[in-house]
Motif scaffolding. Structure first.
Motif, PDB file in Angstrom:
ATOM      1  N   UNK A   2       5.690   0.815   6.105  1.00 49.58           N
ATOM      2  CA  UNK A   2       6.599   1.024   4.985  1.00 49.58           C
ATOM      3  C   UNK A   2       6.221   0.170   3.782  1.00 49.58           C
ATOM      4  N   UNK A   3       6.935   0.403   2.697  1.00 48.44           N
ATOM      5  CA  UNK A   3       6.730  -0.355   1.461  1.00 48.44           C
ATOM      6  C   UNK A   3       7.788  -1.448   1.367  1.00 48.44           C
ATOM      7  N   UNK A   4       7.330  -2.698   1.238  1.00 46.47           N
ATOM      8  CA  UNK A   4       8.233  -3.849   1.313  1.00 46.47           C
ATOM      9  C   UNK A   4       8.346  -4.554  -0.033  1.00 46.47           C
ATOM     10  N   UNK A   5       9.497  -5.161  -0.248  1.00 45.04           N
ATOM     11  CA  UNK A   5       9.761  -5.973  -1.428  1.00 45.04           C
ATOM     12  C   UNK A   5      10.632  -7.146  -0.983  1.00 45.04           C
ATOM     13  N   UNK A   6      11.146  -7.909  -1.953  1.00 47.00           N
ATOM     14  CA  UNK A   6      11.984  -9.048  -1.613  1.00 47.00           C
ATOM     15  C   UNK A   6      11.203 -10.142  -0.921  1.00 47.00           C
ATOM     16  N   UNK A   7      11.864 -10.839  -0.024  1.00 47.63           N
ATOM     17  CA  UNK A   7      11.232 -11.918   0.725  1.00 47.63           C
ATOM     18  C   UNK A   7      12.120 -13.138   0.810  1.00 47.63           C
ATOM     19  N   UNK A   8      12.493 -13.534   2.030  1.00 47.01           N
ATOM     20  CA  UNK A   8      13.307 -14.733   2.250  1.00 47.01           C
ATOM     21  C   UNK A   8      12.959 -15.299   3.618  1.00 47.01           C
TER      22      UNK A   8
ATOM     23  N   UNK B  27       0.821  -1.199   0.000  1.00 51.68           N
ATOM     24  CA  UNK B  27       0.000   0.000   0.000  1.00 51.68           C
ATOM     25  C   UNK B  27       0.855   1.249   0.000  1.00 51.68           C
ATOM     26  N   UNK B  28       0.244   2.425   0.097  1.00 50.76           N
ATOM     27  CA  UNK B  28       1.014   3.676   0.071  1.00 50.76           C
ATOM     28  C   UNK B  28       1.985   3.817   1.238  1.00 50.76           C
ATOM     29  N   UNK B  29       1.593   3.349   2.438  1.00 45.53           N
ATOM     30  CA  UNK B  29       2.433   3.534   3.617  1.00 45.53           C
ATOM     31  C   UNK B  29       2.738   2.245   4.369  1.00 45.53           C
TER      32      UNK B  29
ATOM     33  N   UNK C 223      12.613  -6.579   2.486  1.00 42.05           N
ATOM     34  CA  UNK C 223      13.342  -5.335   2.245  1.00 42.05           C
ATOM     35  C   UNK C 223      12.345  -4.188   2.335  1.00 42.05           C
ATOM     36  N   UNK C 224      12.586  -3.275   3.277  1.00 41.03           N
ATOM     37  CA  UNK C 224      11.599  -2.242   3.583  1.00 41.03           C
ATOM     38  C   UNK C 224      12.170  -0.845   3.380  1.00 41.03           C
TER      39      UNK C 224
END
Length: 441
Positions: free
Chosen positions: A168-174, A142-144, A186-187
């Motif tokens: 926060x905006x998150x990506x990645x993932x492990x 989302x936005x935040x 990853x944030x």
């Protein structure tokens, strides 16, 4: 493979009636290729043009084979697929402002579909397979904030379950453990640089810093191996403005290292698989990397203890960046080409290999899934599944170790601390616990 999963009784019939389709050149990167947590199955979108359909690969056993899972209409190119360890395939589809989820499975000549529900979000991405091989998680950005959803395997039968909301905006993932409890993301929050955090899914999404080499550095976690604790990291801490590959160990006081051999001038490196089962010996873990250079995509193999990068040729039609290690050090690389619509090349690299002649497979060379042998370091070998050339790419020696500075390997206190027994609690790299331990010099 560490596990052998029996084939579905309808697979043989479906393979005959719906032969696998060889993808067009360049289609691999678009459709993706996902492998189950135990390496038994894989899934992708197959087909040409707009006539796309899910396809499941069975990787366990002497020969791989593909089973198409088409439904009444073609799939959108942006649909996501993920195989489960029981042979079913989860598919995520964008429908308006929602993302719907279903499980697909073969039922004789047809495809069965079990709808699981939907998540209302503009951006939803499936996470890597959970360690148990049953649960599937997704990120809704989302936005935040970023929502973590369990979209399959929850056992409630009530559809997707919201398990955490991360600021926060998150990506990645492990995944950091074998229980599927600690998830690294990853944030980016508050306008600062990207940092990796650990999310405890059993404690309401409690967030703990994981990678924080410097205050200003961009620190991302690329791969994690729960058995050895080996972490593959991308950070611009040693060279601001330019990310470098490094490695650390979860629960260790040793500093993060950025080997010279992992920043070649002629190629870009992307790690995609770590050898499992190497408990307490992270330096011996083999890491597979995609090596993109002027000659195309090669396969790189590196071990922290070896301090060199071994470059190997990839099979023709390799799904670049896809592969899985067995515990005994055999790397399986899926590929498809005009001659072999469903292939699996298996490569073993000796742990003490001093140079390019290290490539061996169960007695020397590279083997396809049918057992055809190809010599390792020198020469060209032809078999029914195509041509693989070995040699011509030596091992790149490692340079001096990166300075220790404040960056230390991700750690986690005593087992059982701040939570459950057997879970190593991650802390920021620059705050690795030193009490009662001596720092290696």
């Amino acid at each position: 493979m560490a596990h052998s999963t029996p084939a579905h009784p309808t697979d043989a019939h479906r393979t005959r009636t719906h032969p696998a389709v060889t993808p067009a050149v360049g289609a691999h990167g678009r459709s993706g290729f996902a492998i189950a947590a135990d390496g038994s199955y894989a899934a992708r979108l197959a087909g040409r043009g707009e006539a796309l359909f899910p396809e499941r690969w069975t990787l366990a056993g002497p020969e791989p084979y593909a089973v198409p899972l088409p439904l009444g209409q073609p799939e959108d190119p942006h649909a996501q697929v993920l195989p489960l360890a029981d042979g079913r395939v989860l598919i995520a589809r964008r429908v308006g402002e929602r993302c719907t989820f279903s499980l697909l499975y073969p039922t004789g000549p047809e495809t069965g579909e079990l709808p699981l529900g939907a998540v209302g979000a503009a951006s939803v991405r499936l996470l890597p397979p959970a360690p148990d091989g049953v649960c599937v998680y997704a990120l809704a950005v989302g936005p935040r904030t970023t929502g973590v959803w369990r979209v399959a395997g929850g056992g409630t039968g009530a559809g997707p379950e919201h398990v955490a909301e991360v600021p926060g905006r998150c990506s990645g993932g492990a995944w950091l453990d074998r229980e599927g409890r600690l998830l690294a993301l990853d944030r980016q929050a508050g306008g600062g640089p990207v940092k990796t955090v650990a999310v405890d899914l059993r404690r309401g999404g409690e967030v703990t810093p994981l990678l924080q080499i410097t205050e200003e550095s961009r620190d991302r976690l690329l791969l994690a191996d729960p058995d050895s604790g080996l972490l593959l990291i991308a950070s611009d801490a040693p060279s601001p403005g330019r990310e470098r590959l490094g490695w650390g160990v979860l629960g260790s006081t040793r500093p993060v290292r950025f080997p010279e051999c992992l920043r070649p001038a002629d190629a870009a490196l992307t790690p995609f698989a770590v050898q499992p089962g190497q408990v307490l010996t992270p330096e011996a873990c083999a890491v597979a990397l995609r090596v993109d250079g002027p000659a195309g995509s090669l396969v790189g193999v590196w071990r922290p203890a070896a301090r060199r990068l071994l470059r190997l040729p990839a099979p023709a039609g390799w799904f670049a960046g896809a592969g899985v290690w067995s515990a005994d050090g055999v790397l399986s690389l899926p590929y498809a080409n005009a001659s072999v619509p469903c292939g699996l090349a298996r490569v073993a690299v000796a742990a003490d290999a001093p140079a390019a002649g290290a490539a061996r497979a169960a007695g020397g060379g590279v083997r396809d899934a049918g057992g055809g042998e190809r010599p390792g370091a020198e020469g060209t070998v032809r078999d029914a599944r195509g041509v693989v050339r070995a040699g011509g790419h030596g091992a790149v020696p490692d340079g001096p170790a990166a300075p220790r500075g404040a960056a230390r390997a991700a750690g986690g206190g005593a087992p059982g601390g701040a939570g459950a027994a057997g879970v190593r609690r991650p802390v920021p790299l620059q705050q690795a616990p030193l009490t009662g331990r001596s720092v290696p010099r």
